[in-house]
Motif scaffolding. Sequence first.
Motif, mmCIF file in Angstrom:
data_model
loop_
_atom_site.group_PDB
_atom_site.id
_atom_site.type_symbol
_atom_site.label_atom_id
_atom_site.label_comp_id
_atom_site.label_asym_id
_atom_site.label_seq_id
_atom_site.Cartn_x
_atom_site.Cartn_y
_atom_site.Cartn_z
ATOM 1 N N GLU A 66 40.154 25.927 35.380
ATOM 2 C CA GLU A 66 40.721 26.810 36.408
ATOM 3 C C GLU A 66 41.668 27.832 35.786
ATOM 4 O OE1 GLU A 66 40.867 28.080 40.324
ATOM 5 O OE2 GLU A 66 39.626 26.517 39.448
ATOM 6 N N VAL A 67 42.502 27.396 34.838
ATOM 7 C CA VAL A 67 43.419 28.310 34.149
ATOM 8 C C VAL A 67 42.636 29.377 33.387
ATOM 9 C CG1 VAL A 67 45.088 28.471 32.253
ATOM 10 C CG2 VAL A 67 45.345 26.689 33.979
ATOM 11 N N SER A 89 39.625 30.421 33.996
ATOM 12 C CA SER A 89 38.968 31.292 34.971
ATOM 13 C C SER A 89 39.943 32.326 35.527
ATOM 14 C CB SER A 89 38.381 30.449 36.108
ATOM 15 O OG SER A 89 37.701 31.259 37.024
ATOM 16 N N CYS A 90 41.174 31.906 35.835
ATOM 17 C CA CYS A 90 42.194 32.831 36.356
ATOM 18 C C CYS A 90 42.581 33.872 35.313
ATOM 19 C CB CYS A 90 43.426 32.063 36.817
ATOM 20 S SG CYS A 90 43.174 31.101 38.309
ATOM 21 N N LYS A 91 42.720 33.455 34.053
ATOM 22 C CA LYS A 91 43.051 34.398 32.984
ATOM 23 C C LYS A 91 41.951 35.431 32.818
ATOM 24 C CE LYS A 91 46.035 31.529 30.053
ATOM 25 N NZ LYS A 91 46.129 30.811 28.775
ATOM 26 N N ALA A 98 39.740 36.406 35.104
ATOM 27 C CA ALA A 98 39.728 37.297 36.267
ATOM 28 C C ALA A 98 40.849 38.328 36.175
ATOM 29 C CB ALA A 98 39.862 36.475 37.554
ATOM 30 N N SER A 99 42.036 37.904 35.742
ATOM 31 C CA SER A 99 43.162 38.834 35.594
ATOM 32 C C SER A 99 42.865 39.883 34.531
ATOM 33 C CB SER A 99 44.436 38.073 35.216
ATOM 34 O OG SER A 99 44.799 37.170 36.236
#
Length: 201
Positions: free
Chosen positions: A134-135, A137-139, A141-142
């Motif tokens: 999840e981390v 994936s968020c990085k 996307a950002s």
Amino acid sequence: MDPIVGNTRLSKVLMDGGSGLNILYADSLDAIGIDWARLRPSEAPFHGVMPGKQAMPLGQIDLPVTFGDPSNVRKETLTFEVIGFKGAYHAILGRPWYAKFMAVPNYTYLKLKMPGPHGVITVGSTYQHAYMCEVESCKLASAVLAAEELALIRENIPAEAPNSTRKVGSFEPTESIKEISLDPLGSSEKKLRVSATLTPK
């Protein structure tokens, strides 16, 4: 127990009951060792994988997907949309996968159960593994959104050639200016420069 897609075990697979597609990233296709010539054309774009934009798949491919262990194995052939950008996962298994395998998830315990030829097959993960995915994936996307915003800013800023005669730190107005005396009676020589386009008020 990680799924085997084609002939390769993939450790980072997202089980997404909200997705209407099974998705395989191009990097994963290369890792599996499958020739891109096997891809069938895919004309339909989709949304929700790449933040804020639609994605056009590179093509479709049918691959066998296997769950279980040697004593209880379930194998089905799934159609994947192959996409050409980076992702935090190797593949995303959506509703078509859930339906074909008749799988039931429990998100609280990070478990997935499906019928096998010799009883129930249970697939599980750890909270640490899920959190790290999840981390990542968020990085990702950002980073994608930041790159798009930077490209948009660069498009909107006109390119100006540097002026070699300009002194560093000097102030140069970009439009016509007029000088106004700071003393309304005109007794002072001090003046203020303002834009000529300002209204008298």
